[in-house]
Design a protein around this motif. Structure first.
Motif, PDB file in Angstrom:
ATOM      1  N   VAL A 104      86.069  47.201  71.076  1.00  0.00           N
ATOM      2  CA  VAL A 104      86.063  46.388  69.865  1.00  0.00           C
ATOM      3  C   VAL A 104      85.747  47.229  68.630  1.00  0.00           C
ATOM      4  O   VAL A 104      86.032  46.815  67.515  1.00  0.00           O
ATOM      5  CB  VAL A 104      85.065  45.212  69.967  1.00  0.00           C
ATOM      6  N   ASN A 105      85.171  48.423  68.828  1.00  0.00           N
ATOM      7  CA  ASN A 105      84.784  49.243  67.674  1.00  0.00           C
ATOM      8  C   ASN A 105      84.965  50.742  67.908  1.00  0.00           C
ATOM      9  O   ASN A 105      84.335  51.558  67.245  1.00  0.00           O
ATOM     10  CB  ASN A 105      83.340  48.948  67.263  1.00  0.00           C
ATOM     11  N   THR A 139      84.625  50.395  78.201  1.00  0.00           N
ATOM     12  CA  THR A 139      84.504  49.157  77.449  1.00  0.00           C
ATOM     13  C   THR A 139      83.403  49.256  76.420  1.00  0.00           C
ATOM     14  O   THR A 139      82.549  50.151  76.465  1.00  0.00           O
ATOM     15  CB  THR A 139      84.223  47.985  78.419  1.00  0.00           C
ATOM     16  N   ASP A 140      83.451  48.341  75.481  1.00  0.00           N
ATOM     17  CA  ASP A 140      82.319  48.052  74.615  1.00  0.00           C
ATOM     18  C   ASP A 140      81.620  46.807  75.148  1.00  0.00           C
ATOM     19  O   ASP A 140      82.026  46.247  76.182  1.00  0.00           O
ATOM     20  CB  ASP A 140      82.813  47.816  73.180  1.00  0.00           C
ATOM     21  N   VAL A 141      80.593  46.366  74.472  1.00  0.00           N
ATOM     22  CA  VAL A 141      79.986  45.078  74.787  1.00  0.00           C
ATOM     23  C   VAL A 141      80.983  44.002  74.365  1.00  0.00           C
ATOM     24  O   VAL A 141      81.385  43.939  73.196  1.00  0.00           O
ATOM     25  CB  VAL A 141      78.649  44.893  74.056  1.00  0.00           C
ATOM     26  N   ASP A 161      81.982  57.361  71.830  1.00  0.00           N
ATOM     27  CA  ASP A 161      83.315  57.832  71.470  1.00  0.00           C
ATOM     28  C   ASP A 161      84.386  56.822  71.872  1.00  0.00           C
ATOM     29  O   ASP A 161      84.947  56.138  71.022  1.00  0.00           O
ATOM     30  CB  ASP A 161      83.603  59.203  72.071  1.00  0.00           C
ATOM     31  N   SER A 162      84.684  56.679  73.169  1.00  0.00           N
ATOM     32  CA  SER A 162      85.669  55.704  73.629  1.00  0.00           C
ATOM     33  C   SER A 162      85.038  54.616  74.494  1.00  0.00           C
ATOM     34  O   SER A 162      85.746  53.726  74.976  1.00  0.00           O
ATOM     35  CB  SER A 162      86.782  56.406  74.421  1.00  0.00           C
ATOM     36  N   VAL A 163      83.740  54.716  74.694  1.00  0.00           N
ATOM     37  CA  VAL A 163      83.011  53.733  75.509  1.00  0.00           C
ATOM     38  C   VAL A 163      81.705  53.391  74.779  1.00  0.00           C
ATOM     39  O   VAL A 163      81.431  53.874  73.696  1.00  0.00           O
ATOM     40  CB  VAL A 163      82.704  54.274  76.924  1.00  0.00           C
ATOM     41  N   MET A 164      80.879  52.581  75.404  1.00  0.00           N
ATOM     42  CA  MET A 164      79.620  52.191  74.797  1.00  0.00           C
ATOM     43  C   MET A 164      78.724  53.393  74.546  1.00  0.00           C
ATOM     44  O   MET A 164      78.697  54.345  75.321  1.00  0.00           O
ATOM     45  CB  MET A 164      78.872  51.203  75.709  1.00  0.00           C
ATOM     46  N   GLU A 168      74.444  50.576  72.926  1.00  0.00           N
ATOM     47  CA  GLU A 168      75.307  49.453  73.299  1.00  0.00           C
ATOM     48  C   GLU A 168      75.219  49.164  74.792  1.00  0.00           C
ATOM     49  O   GLU A 168      75.232  47.994  75.217  1.00  0.00           O
ATOM     50  CB  GLU A 168      76.744  49.761  72.887  1.00  0.00           C
ATOM     51  N   ALA A 169      75.136  50.208  75.617  1.00  0.00           N
ATOM     52  CA  ALA A 169      75.006  50.002  77.061  1.00  0.00           C
ATOM     53  C   ALA A 169      73.702  49.293  77.398  1.00  0.00           C
ATOM     54  O   ALA A 169      73.648  48.472  78.316  1.00  0.00           O
ATOM     55  CB  ALA A 169      75.094  51.337  77.790  1.00  0.00           C
TER      56      ALA A 169
END
Length: 218
Positions: A104-105, A139-141, A161-164, A168-169
């Motif tokens: 998402v971001n 993924t993101d959240v 970078d491309s993940v949480m 965020e994790a």
């Protein structure tokens, strides 16, 4: 039930439970590893779909399940079965539920997500006997996480970078409510051990964190 978990680096995870050996996103697999009963491929990006590493753990009884774009890239001889978010597969005592994984971001360039939802990349919820596992994928959240927990084990990317990111994790761990969280997706393409440790500092107190050394490291 006896459980053995191995992390090979990046998002490559093997766990053995209830006499079933599952390998997710095989990558940098050392020679001489036992064959998998089930191989899961979350999406088609390098470091997650590696034909040479799949071959190292593929045997005549191995079943492969993969995201739609990953299936298109896999050798047809593997007879990979296509999964999309929401699909549920039963493999003996193992239940596999495909869930959404997307950004998402995190952007490849302005306005273009690295992992857009329309690519139908996957996370997985796995249940066998009395244990449950959540492998988040890249993924993101995302809102879909609200429907996932609680679980016994969660494999969460922390490298950013491309993940949480680690922060965020930790938010994802609050949502999914695992008993044990295992940070992954750091130390190769993105992130570092410092991100895994920061994640461990940020998760809720009731969540135990396993920071694992990649298999083969001394």
């Amino acid at each position: 039930m006896e459980l053995q978990v191995t992390w090979f680096g990046q998002s490559a995870v093997r766990f053995e439970a209830g006499r079933v050996r599952i390998v997710i996103d095989p990558f940098r697999i050392p020679d001489g590893q036992p064959e998998a009963d089930v191989i899961l491929i979350s999406h088609d990006h390098p470091g997650h779909l590696s034909p040479e590493d799949i071959a190292r753990v593929f045997g005549k009884h191995t079943v492969v399940y993969a995201s739609p774009l990953a299936v298109e890239r896999l050798d047809r001889s593997l007879n990979a079965q296509r999964l999309v978010p929401g699909d549920v597969i039963q493999h003996g005592a193992l239940t596999i539920q495909a869930v959404a994984a997307y950004n998402v971001n995190k952007f490849r360039r302005p306005g273009v997500l690295v992992h857009p939802p329309e690519n139908q990349a996957l996370g997985f919820i796995l249940e066998i006997d009395d244990l449950s596992f959540y492998f988040a994928g890249d993924t993101d959240v995302i809102p879909e996480m609200d429907q996932i927990g609680p679980v016994d084990y969660a494999f969460l990317p922390v490298g950013g970078d491309s993940v949480m990111t680690a922060e965020e994790a930790a938010q994802a761990a609050t949502v999914v409510q695992p008993s044990i969280a295992i940070p992954i997706h750091y130390g190769i393409s993105t992130g570092s051990l410092a991100d895994a440790r920061r994640f461990g500092d940020l998760v809720p107190d009731q969540v135990r964190v396993w920071i694992m050394a990649p298999a083969g490291d001394s």
